[in-house]
Design a protein around this motif. Structure first.
Motif, PDB file in Angstrom:
ATOM      1  N   THR A 145       0.976  -1.264   0.080  1.00  0.00           N
ATOM      2  CA  THR A 145       0.066   0.094  -0.153  1.00  0.00           C
ATOM      3  C   THR A 145       0.913   1.390   0.223  1.00  0.00           C
ATOM      4  OG1 THR A 145      -1.584  -1.284   1.164  1.00  0.00           O
ATOM      5  CG2 THR A 145      -1.528   1.361   1.291  1.00  0.00           C
ATOM      6  N   LEU A 146       0.641   2.039  -1.085  1.00  0.00           N
ATOM      7  CA  LEU A 146       1.411   3.291  -0.969  1.00  0.00           C
ATOM      8  C   LEU A 146       0.442   4.406  -0.714  1.00  0.00           C
ATOM      9  CD1 LEU A 146       3.823   5.118  -2.241  1.00  0.00           C
ATOM     10  CD2 LEU A 146       2.614   5.253  -4.128  1.00  0.00           C
ATOM     11  N   GLY A 147       0.856   5.063   0.367  1.00  0.00           N
ATOM     12  CA  GLY A 147       0.191   6.220   0.952  1.00  0.00           C
ATOM     13  C   GLY A 147       0.567   7.742   0.276  1.00  0.00           C
ATOM     14  N   LEU A 148      -0.127   8.253  -0.464  1.00  0.00           N
ATOM     15  CA  LEU A 148       0.074   9.650  -0.957  1.00  0.00           C
ATOM     16  C   LEU A 148      -0.212  10.663   0.194  1.00  0.00           C
ATOM     17  CD1 LEU A 148      -1.147   9.405  -4.611  1.00  0.00           C
ATOM     18  CD2 LEU A 148       1.211   9.109  -3.911  1.00  0.00           C
ATOM     19  N   ILE A 149       0.590  11.729   0.349  1.00  0.00           N
ATOM     20  CA  ILE A 149       0.083  12.848   1.134  1.00  0.00           C
ATOM     21  C   ILE A 149       0.402  14.114   0.055  1.00  0.00           C
ATOM     22  CG2 ILE A 149       0.968  14.502   3.133  1.00  0.00           C
ATOM     23  CD1 ILE A 149       2.133  12.177   4.487  1.00  0.00           C
ATOM     24  N   GLY A 150      -0.983  14.303  -0.491  1.00  0.00           N
ATOM     25  CA  GLY A 150      -0.823  15.108  -1.649  1.00  0.00           C
ATOM     26  C   GLY A 150      -1.033  14.414  -2.819  1.00  0.00           C
ATOM     27  N   ILE A 186      -7.986   5.344  -6.887  1.00  0.00           N
ATOM     28  CA  ILE A 186      -7.416   5.204  -5.534  1.00  0.00           C
ATOM     29  C   ILE A 186      -8.347   5.652  -4.497  1.00  0.00           C
ATOM     30  CG2 ILE A 186      -5.307   6.033  -6.474  1.00  0.00           C
ATOM     31  CD1 ILE A 186      -5.833   8.765  -5.429  1.00  0.00           C
ATOM     32  N   GLU A 187      -7.824   5.359  -3.248  1.00  0.00           N
ATOM     33  CA  GLU A 187      -9.039   5.555  -1.991  1.00  0.00           C
ATOM     34  C   GLU A 187      -8.342   6.826  -1.511  1.00  0.00           C
ATOM     35  OE1 GLU A 187     -10.394   3.125   1.996  1.00  0.00           O
ATOM     36  OE2 GLU A 187      -9.062   2.170   0.549  1.00  0.00           O
ATOM     37  N   LYS A 188      -9.438   7.711  -1.304  1.00  0.00           N
ATOM     38  CA  LYS A 188      -9.231   8.957  -0.389  1.00  0.00           C
ATOM     39  C   LYS A 188      -9.531   8.453   0.990  1.00  0.00           C
ATOM     40  CE  LYS A 188     -10.557  13.707   0.344  1.00  0.00           C
ATOM     41  NZ  LYS A 188     -11.652  14.817  -0.119  1.00  0.00           N
ATOM     42  N   VAL A 189      -8.461   8.908   1.837  1.00  0.00           N
ATOM     43  CA  VAL A 189      -8.498   8.852   3.335  1.00  0.00           C
ATOM     44  C   VAL A 189      -7.957   9.914   4.197  1.00  0.00           C
ATOM     45  CG1 VAL A 189      -8.106   6.210   3.057  1.00  0.00           C
ATOM     46  CG2 VAL A 189      -6.047   7.581   3.195  1.00  0.00           C
ATOM     47  N   GLU A 190      -8.312   9.720   5.549  1.00  0.00           N
ATOM     48  CA  GLU A 190      -7.833  10.719   6.410  1.00  0.00           C
ATOM     49  C   GLU A 190      -6.088  10.398   6.674  1.00  0.00           C
ATOM     50  OE1 GLU A 190      -8.988  13.510   7.198  1.00  0.00           O
ATOM     51  OE2 GLU A 190     -10.732  12.879   5.986  1.00  0.00           O
ATOM     52  N   LEU A 191      -5.680  11.396   7.180  1.00  0.00           N
ATOM     53  CA  LEU A 191      -4.119  11.132   7.532  1.00  0.00           C
ATOM     54  C   LEU A 191      -3.865  10.027   8.665  1.00  0.00           C
ATOM     55  CD1 LEU A 191      -1.291  12.064   6.979  1.00  0.00           C
ATOM     56  CD2 LEU A 191      -1.639  13.702   8.674  1.00  0.00           C
ATOM     57  N   ASP A 192      -4.643   9.924   9.426  1.00  0.00           N
ATOM     58  CA  ASP A 192      -4.703   8.738  10.626  1.00  0.00           C
ATOM     59  C   ASP A 192      -4.665   7.537   9.985  1.00  0.00           C
ATOM     60  OD1 ASP A 192      -4.099  10.552  12.578  1.00  0.00           O
ATOM     61  OD2 ASP A 192      -6.055  10.624  13.442  1.00  0.00           O
ATOM     62  N   GLU A 193      -5.584   7.518   9.066  1.00  0.00           N
ATOM     63  CA  GLU A 193      -5.981   6.012   8.169  1.00  0.00           C
ATOM     64  C   GLU A 193      -4.742   5.841   7.410  1.00  0.00           C
ATOM     65  OE1 GLU A 193      -9.246   3.616   5.795  1.00  0.00           O
ATOM     66  OE2 GLU A 193      -9.739   5.711   6.472  1.00  0.00           O
ATOM     67  N   LEU A 195      -1.632   6.607   7.886  1.00  0.00           N
ATOM     68  CA  LEU A 195      -0.405   6.380   8.599  1.00  0.00           C
ATOM     69  C   LEU A 195      -0.615   4.843   9.013  1.00  0.00           C
ATOM     70  CD1 LEU A 195      -0.017   9.564  10.631  1.00  0.00           C
ATOM     71  CD2 LEU A 195       1.429   8.806   8.759  1.00  0.00           C
ATOM     72  N   ARG A 196      -1.869   4.469   9.261  1.00  0.00           N
ATOM     73  CA  ARG A 196      -2.116   3.003   9.851  1.00  0.00           C
ATOM     74  C   ARG A 196      -1.865   2.109   8.693  1.00  0.00           C
ATOM     75  NH1 ARG A 196      -6.447   0.327  10.022  1.00  0.00           N
ATOM     76  NH2 ARG A 196      -7.958   2.440   9.313  1.00  0.00           N
ATOM     77  N   ARG A 197      -2.109   2.307   7.508  1.00  0.00           N
ATOM     78  CA  ARG A 197      -2.377   1.321   6.631  1.00  0.00           C
ATOM     79  C   ARG A 197      -1.084   1.335   5.487  1.00  0.00           C
ATOM     80  NH1 ARG A 197      -7.733   2.083   3.723  1.00  0.00           N
ATOM     81  NH2 ARG A 197      -6.955   0.740   2.387  1.00  0.00           N
ATOM     82  N   ALA A 198      -0.319   2.554   5.339  1.00  0.00           N
ATOM     83  CA  ALA A 198       0.380   2.639   4.483  1.00  0.00           C
ATOM     84  C   ALA A 198       1.767   1.897   4.594  1.00  0.00           C
ATOM     85  CB  ALA A 198       1.011   3.827   3.939  1.00  0.00           C
ATOM     86  N   ASP A 199       2.397   1.005   3.560  1.00  0.00           N
ATOM     87  CA  ASP A 199       3.607   0.375   3.617  1.00  0.00           C
ATOM     88  C   ASP A 199       4.763   1.323   3.166  1.00  0.00           C
ATOM     89  OD1 ASP A 199       2.800  -2.303   4.395  1.00  0.00           O
ATOM     90  OD2 ASP A 199       1.643  -1.967   2.598  1.00  0.00           O
ATOM     91  N   PHE A 200       4.310   2.321   2.367  1.00  0.00           N
ATOM     92  CA  PHE A 200       5.266   3.450   1.746  1.00  0.00           C
ATOM     93  C   PHE A 200       4.415   4.473   1.693  1.00  0.00           C
ATOM     94  CE2 PHE A 200       6.843  -0.606   0.004  1.00  0.00           C
ATOM     95  CZ  PHE A 200       8.337  -0.293  -0.260  1.00  0.00           C
ATOM     96  N   ILE A 201       5.189   5.839   2.118  1.00  0.00           N
ATOM     97  CA  ILE A 201       4.360   6.961   2.351  1.00  0.00           C
ATOM     98  C   ILE A 201       5.380   7.890   1.361  1.00  0.00           C
ATOM     99  CG2 ILE A 201       3.855   9.046   3.632  1.00  0.00           C
ATOM    100  CD1 ILE A 201       3.599   7.129   5.865  1.00  0.00           C
ATOM    101  N   THR A 202       4.747   8.601   0.257  1.00  0.00           N
ATOM    102  CA  THR A 202       5.698   9.541  -0.275  1.00  0.00           C
ATOM    103  C   THR A 202       4.712  10.833  -0.308  1.00  0.00           C
ATOM    104  OG1 THR A 202       6.410  10.001  -2.496  1.00  0.00           O
ATOM    105  CG2 THR A 202       4.316   8.645  -2.478  1.00  0.00           C
ATOM    106  N   ILE A 220       4.863  10.097  12.919  1.00  0.00           N
ATOM    107  CA  ILE A 220       5.564   9.053  12.364  1.00  0.00           C
ATOM    108  C   ILE A 220       5.382   7.964  13.568  1.00  0.00           C
ATOM    109  CG2 ILE A 220       8.171   8.198  12.228  1.00  0.00           C
ATOM    110  CD1 ILE A 220       8.707  10.932  11.323  1.00  0.00           C
ATOM    111  N   SER A 221       5.277   8.187  14.785  1.00  0.00           N
ATOM    112  CA  SER A 221       5.033   7.195  15.646  1.00  0.00           C
ATOM    113  C   SER A 221       3.666   6.509  15.513  1.00  0.00           C
ATOM    114  CB  SER A 221       4.986   7.734  17.073  1.00  0.00           C
ATOM    115  OG  SER A 221       3.736   8.764  17.399  1.00  0.00           O
ATOM    116  N   ARG A 222       2.783   7.186  14.962  1.00  0.00           N
ATOM    117  CA  ARG A 222       1.384   6.377  14.533  1.00  0.00           C
ATOM    118  C   ARG A 222       1.538   5.701  13.364  1.00  0.00           C
ATOM    119  NH1 ARG A 222      -2.170   9.899  13.489  1.00  0.00           N
ATOM    120  NH2 ARG A 222      -1.076  12.070  13.911  1.00  0.00           N
ATOM    121  N   ALA A 223       2.685   5.687  12.373  1.00  0.00           N
ATOM    122  CA  ALA A 223       2.669   4.915  11.237  1.00  0.00           C
ATOM    123  C   ALA A 223       3.031   3.698  11.518  1.00  0.00           C
ATOM    124  CB  ALA A 223       3.988   5.632  10.339  1.00  0.00           C
ATOM    125  N   ARG A 224       2.861   2.807  10.637  1.00  0.00           N
ATOM    126  CA  ARG A 224       3.139   1.376  11.018  1.00  0.00           C
ATOM    127  C   ARG A 224       4.425   0.980  10.895  1.00  0.00           C
ATOM    128  NH1 ARG A 224       0.327  -2.179   6.616  1.00  0.00           N
ATOM    129  NH2 ARG A 224       0.942  -3.822   7.892  1.00  0.00           N
TER     130      ARG A 224
END
Length: 528
Positions: A145-150, A186-193, A195-202, A220-224
């Motif tokens: 799972t790739l998490g896009l911030i932006g 893609i799936e639009k999510v809130e930041l908390d979700e 952080l919880r789900r992403a294997d990679f964050i870009t 960062i502490s809340r990221a998996r």
């Protein structure tokens, strides 16, 4: 005389040629941007400035830029331009947000692969004569799972590429619509979700007060555990000290950074961390991207200086070169309506309502509203233009409302402006006649028809016999010639308005004589 443009950074020779081909006078001085004092000395000679990242357009530089109308940044980031100072001085600031989007997106994908498979460290080890096959155990990208911030232009390209790599993509972006997310797959999510789900964050978002340290120590502490973090957007989006601690502890499995809080990054808290890949801000560093943004900025600056087209401006509504000629008479009308109302307003403005009816309602009304605000504020503040007026209105807590509707009255199209003050509201409406000239068609609800010349008199009076004769005699005795005379009234014997164009300024003592007439309520000289 042709507009003059300065290129103060290294730009493609093809971009220089575009300026010349479009008829502009251009000085190509690619090292000048590094010399702040010299730039400040010469900037007053130019109408346009084309830059990359080396030139720092500070408040001091802008203060000396008396002729400057537009700054064009070949690239996305405009951290090196003082946009508020430029806006206050009426200078348009443009960037080229799309010219290097693919290059930056590809670099993010390349960095993700590099950190996932520890390629830089494995390369150094192998070329060092070692064969440490078991040391560089990587992870697959597929099915992660790739998490896009932006998820703007660059983020959406990354999303498309990641989906092609069979990744699942989730995105946090307050401006991303549900429809756009579905279109991208893609799936639009809130930041908390995320952080919880992403294997990679870009990260693919600008650096603002809201996004600064969006990946804070707490986030960062809340990221998996075992997440990988890639930043090819802007330094400052991630708390570098917190990330270093998370890399050292193993909570973050790896990071790939192309951007840093302080650049050039000769030293950084991240350097030396385990499984860290770094590059020196190479996101846009391909031959194709450099050429694209250079050509784009040359075209954009040329369009504005030669035809009034505004593209990718950060502090003004865009106006395409195609629509600029159609919009020009309405911009003139909008500014005249604003000037008319602004000159008659003597108390603090609390609100401005602009009604667009008919064909004009389908035009670029953001630009027209900027023109209205320019007209309204110029009598009060001076040195206002379409760039600075909206921000000046916001600074003064003036509420601006736009109303759009289809044709309802006799005119095919018109603009009505209403000024709200602590004491009253005043409205004025106008349209464009077939010959392309602006006309006032209504003032304070009273129908009339008047063109606005350089010198006008606005008079309100009681509609009684004898007024016009006395009025004309006073102007005649003062040697003031009447060019045009327009009248309107709400009912016989009621309130009347006169708009008179005169050949030159009316002396103050003559205005006092007009005010003293028995039927007169108000006399106001106006200039346009």
């Amino acid at each position: 005389m042709a507009p003059k443009v300065l290129i103060s950074d290294k730009l493609s020779p093809a971009a220089v040629q575009i300026f010349k081909d479009r008829g502009l006078d251009v000085d190509f001085l690619p090292d000048l941007g590094k010399d702040k004092e010299k730039l400040a000395e010469v900037i007053g000679q130019y109408d346009g400035l084309a830059i990359r990242s080396a030139t720092k357009v500070t408040e001091k530089i802008i203060a000396r830029a008396d002729r400057l109308k537009v700054i064009g940044r070949a690239g996305i980031g405009v951290d090196n331009v003082d946009i508020p100072a430029a806006t206050a001085k009426g200078i348009i600031v443009m960037n080229t947000p799309f010219g290097n989007a693919i290059t930056t997106a590809e670099h993010a994908i390349a960095m993700m692969f590099s950190v996932a498979r520890q390629i830089p460290a494995a390369d150094a080890s192998t070329q060092g004569g070692k064969w440490e096959k078991s040391k560089f155990m990587g992870v697959e990208i597929t099915a992660k799972t790739l998490g896009l911030i932006g998820c703007g232009n660059i983020g959406s390209i990354v999303a498309e590429r990641a989906i092609g790599l069979r990744m699942k993509v989730v995105a946090y972006d307050p401006f991303l619509s549900a429809e756009r997310a579905r279109d991208l797959g893609i799936e639009k999510v809130e930041l908390d979700e995320l952080l919880r789900r992403a294997d990679f964050i870009t990260l693919h978002t600008p650096l603002t007060d809201k996004t600064r340290n969006i990946l804070s120590e707490e986030a960062i502490s809340r990221a998996r555990k075992g997440v990988y973090i890639i930043n090819c957007a802007r330094g400052g989006l991630v708390d570098e000290a917190a990330l270093r601690a998370a890399l050292d502890s193993g909570h973050v499995a790896g990071a790939a950074f192309d951007v840093f809080v302080d650049e050039p990054a000769k030293e950084n808290v991240l350097f030396g961390a385990p499984n860290l890949v770094c590059t020196p801000h190479l996101g846009a560093a391909t031959q194709e991207a450099q050429e694209n943004v250079a050509l784009q900025v040359a075209e954009q600056i040329s369009d504005y200086l030669m035809s009034g087209g505004v593209t990718n401006a950060l502090n003004m509504p865009s106006i395409s070169s195609e629509e600029a000629p159609k919009l020009t008479p309405f911009v003139r009308l909008a500014e005249q309506l604003g000037s008319f109302a602004g000159q008659l307003t003597e108390t603090a403005i609390s609100g401005i309502r602009i009604e667009y009816e008919g064909h004009v309602a389908e035009m670029n009304t953001k630009a027209l509203t900027a023109a209205v605000l320019t007209g309204v504020l110029t009598p009060l503040l001076q040195s206002v233009n379409m760039v600075s007026a909206p921000s000046l209105a916001r600074e003064r807590d003036i509420h601006v409302e736009e109303v759009h509707r289809s044709q309802q009255g006799a005119y095919e199209t018109y603009i009505r402006l209403t000024i709200l003050t602590e004491r009253q509201s005043r409205s004025v409406a106008g349209t464009i006649f077939a010959d392309g000239t602006p006309r006032i068609i209504q003032v304070k609800g009273i129908d009339m028809e008047a063109a606005l010349g350089p010198h006008m008199l606005y008079i309100t009076n009681e509609d009684k016999p004898g007024f016009i004769g006395k009025f004309g005699s006073i102007l005649g005795d003062a040697g003031v010639n009447i060019a045009t005379f327009s009248l309107g009234r709400n009912e016989p014997g009621g309130d009347a308005i006169a708009l008179i164009e005169v050949d030159g300024e009316v002396p103050a003592e003559t205005v006092e004589q007009l005010v003293a007439l028995p039927l007169v309520k108000q006399v106001k000289p106006l200039k346009f």
